[in-house]
Motif scaffolding. Structure first.
Motif, PDB file in Angstrom:
ATOM      1  N   MET A  88      36.155  34.275  66.575  1.00  0.00           N
ATOM      2  CA  MET A  88      37.025  33.872  65.471  1.00  0.00           C
ATOM      3  C   MET A  88      36.182  33.342  64.328  1.00  0.00           C
ATOM      4  SD  MET A  88      40.294  32.126  67.371  1.00  0.00           S
ATOM      5  CE  MET A  88      41.303  32.200  65.882  1.00  0.00           C
ATOM      6  N   GLY A  89      36.717  33.454  63.139  1.00  0.00           N
ATOM      7  CA  GLY A  89      35.934  33.035  61.990  1.00  0.00           C
ATOM      8  C   GLY A  89      36.790  32.533  60.853  1.00  0.00           C
ATOM      9  N   TRP A  90      36.110  31.922  59.906  1.00  0.00           N
ATOM     10  CA  TRP A  90      36.733  31.466  58.661  1.00  0.00           C
ATOM     11  C   TRP A  90      36.109  32.217  57.490  1.00  0.00           C
ATOM     12  CZ3 TRP A  90      40.929  28.458  58.558  1.00  0.00           C
ATOM     13  CH2 TRP A  90      41.213  27.665  59.671  1.00  0.00           C
ATOM     14  N   PHE A  91      36.957  32.685  56.614  1.00  0.00           N
ATOM     15  CA  PHE A  91      36.539  33.354  55.385  1.00  0.00           C
ATOM     16  C   PHE A  91      37.219  32.654  54.216  1.00  0.00           C
ATOM     17  CE2 PHE A  91      34.450  37.284  56.871  1.00  0.00           C
ATOM     18  CZ  PHE A  91      34.748  37.214  58.215  1.00  0.00           C
ATOM     19  N   ARG A  92      36.697  32.874  53.039  1.00  0.00           N
ATOM     20  CA  ARG A  92      37.345  32.310  51.853  1.00  0.00           C
ATOM     21  C   ARG A  92      37.251  33.300  50.702  1.00  0.00           C
ATOM     22  NH1 ARG A  92      32.945  27.423  50.866  1.00  0.00           N
ATOM     23  NH2 ARG A  92      31.206  28.734  50.133  1.00  0.00           N
ATOM     24  N   GLN A  93      38.218  33.181  49.799  1.00  0.00           N
ATOM     25  CA  GLN A  93      38.231  34.044  48.629  1.00  0.00           C
ATOM     26  C   GLN A  93      38.714  33.254  47.437  1.00  0.00           C
ATOM     27  OE1 GLN A  93      40.489  37.702  48.983  1.00  0.00           O
ATOM     28  NE2 GLN A  93      39.212  38.656  47.413  1.00  0.00           N
ATOM     29  N   ALA A  94      37.862  33.159  46.444  1.00  0.00           N
ATOM     30  CA  ALA A  94      38.210  32.495  45.194  1.00  0.00           C
ATOM     31  C   ALA A  94      38.743  33.548  44.217  1.00  0.00           C
ATOM     32  CB  ALA A  94      36.985  31.805  44.606  1.00  0.00           C
ATOM     33  N   PRO A  95      39.541  33.144  43.247  1.00  0.00           N
ATOM     34  CA  PRO A  95      40.080  34.104  42.276  1.00  0.00           C
ATOM     35  C   PRO A  95      38.977  34.886  41.581  1.00  0.00           C
ATOM     36  CG  PRO A  95      41.207  32.010  42.069  1.00  0.00           C
ATOM     37  CD  PRO A  95      40.067  31.792  43.019  1.00  0.00           C
ATOM     38  N   GLY A  96      39.123  36.189  41.581  1.00  0.00           N
ATOM     39  CA  GLY A  96      38.153  37.040  40.913  1.00  0.00           C
ATOM     40  C   GLY A  96      36.878  37.277  41.680  1.00  0.00           C
ATOM     41  N   LYS A  97      36.804  36.767  42.891  1.00  0.00           N
ATOM     42  CA  LYS A  97      35.599  36.943  43.694  1.00  0.00           C
ATOM     43  C   LYS A  97      35.915  37.665  44.994  1.00  0.00           C
ATOM     44  CE  LYS A  97      33.017  32.986  41.928  1.00  0.00           C
ATOM     45  NZ  LYS A  97      32.203  31.795  42.308  1.00  0.00           N
ATOM     46  N   GLU A  98      34.877  38.208  45.604  1.00  0.00           N
ATOM     47  CA  GLU A  98      35.046  38.881  46.878  1.00  0.00           C
ATOM     48  C   GLU A  98      35.218  37.854  48.001  1.00  0.00           C
ATOM     49  OE1 GLU A  98      32.426  42.945  46.074  1.00  0.00           O
ATOM     50  OE2 GLU A  98      31.857  41.545  47.646  1.00  0.00           O
ATOM     51  N   ARG A  99      35.874  38.297  49.052  1.00  0.00           N
ATOM     52  CA  ARG A  99      36.022  37.448  50.219  1.00  0.00           C
ATOM     53  C   ARG A  99      34.665  37.297  50.901  1.00  0.00           C
ATOM     54  NH1 ARG A  99      40.885  39.159  53.867  1.00  0.00           N
ATOM     55  NH2 ARG A  99      39.601  41.038  54.077  1.00  0.00           N
ATOM     56  N   GLU A 100      34.349  36.081  51.324  1.00  0.00           N
ATOM     57  CA  GLU A 100      33.068  35.829  51.958  1.00  0.00           C
ATOM     58  C   GLU A 100      33.247  35.093  53.283  1.00  0.00           C
ATOM     59  OE1 GLU A 100      30.466  33.090  49.988  1.00  0.00           O
ATOM     60  OE2 GLU A 100      32.093  31.758  49.373  1.00  0.00           O
ATOM     61  N   GLY A 101      32.358  35.382  54.204  1.00  0.00           N
ATOM     62  CA  GLY A 101      32.381  34.695  55.478  1.00  0.00           C
ATOM     63  C   GLY A 101      31.825  33.294  55.345  1.00  0.00           C
ATOM     64  N   VAL A 102      32.460  32.349  56.008  1.00  0.00           N
ATOM     65  CA  VAL A 102      32.024  30.959  55.963  1.00  0.00           C
ATOM     66  C   VAL A 102      31.390  30.557  57.281  1.00  0.00           C
ATOM     67  CG1 VAL A 102      32.810  28.574  55.716  1.00  0.00           C
ATOM     68  CG2 VAL A 102      33.829  30.379  54.298  1.00  0.00           C
ATOM     69  N   ALA A 103      32.090  30.828  58.377  1.00  0.00           N
ATOM     70  CA  ALA A 103      31.587  30.464  59.702  1.00  0.00           C
ATOM     71  C   ALA A 103      32.305  31.292  60.748  1.00  0.00           C
ATOM     72  CB  ALA A 103      31.791  28.978  59.974  1.00  0.00           C
TER      73      ALA A 103
END
Length: 125
Positions: free
Chosen positions: A34-49
């Motif tokens: 399992m993992g956490w990802f994040r996506q800010a407006p106008g940016k690509e989704r990125e893996g966090v952990a």
């Protein structure tokens, strides 16, 4: 199928902390990682952990030393403790699940077929 529901997002000042949770249900025996990802407006989704059933963990370089991923297998729940948050970490945070054995090596979103609806984290300066 696997269902994922995130909680714990909110607004915090820079330097503050938040703890995200992700409850998994359904065919959870199929989940290896399992993992956490994040996506800010106008940016690509990125893996966090990411973390697998064996306890292997991977963090993105940007969060090492500040974020901690953990899991409670008995409760089928994933956590992300986020400390020393920065304004640029304002984003929608997503929980994801995978059966792949590569997810703590690559931590790429295409390896994760199951996703939650996301929880918003806003960090103000």
């Amino acid at each position: 199928q696997v269902q994922l529901v995130e909680s714990g997002g909110g607004s915090v000042q820079a330097g503050g902390s938040l703890r995200l949770s992700c409850a998994a249900s359904g065919f959870t025996d199929s989940i290896y990682c399992m993992g956490w990802f994040r996506q800010a407006p106008g940016k690509e989704r990125e893996g966090v952990a990411a973390i697998n059933r064996d306890g292997r963990i991977k963090y993105s370089d940007s969060v090492k030393g500040r974020f901690t991923i953990s899991q409670d297998n008995a409760k089928n729940t994933l956590y992300l403790q986020m400390n020393s948050l920065k304004p640029e970490e304002t984003a929608m945070y997503y929980c994801a699940a995978s059966a792949s054995s590569y997810c703590t090596t690559l931590m790429r979103d295409y390896l994760f077929p199951y996703w939650g609806q996301g929880t918003q984290v806003t960090v103000s300066s």
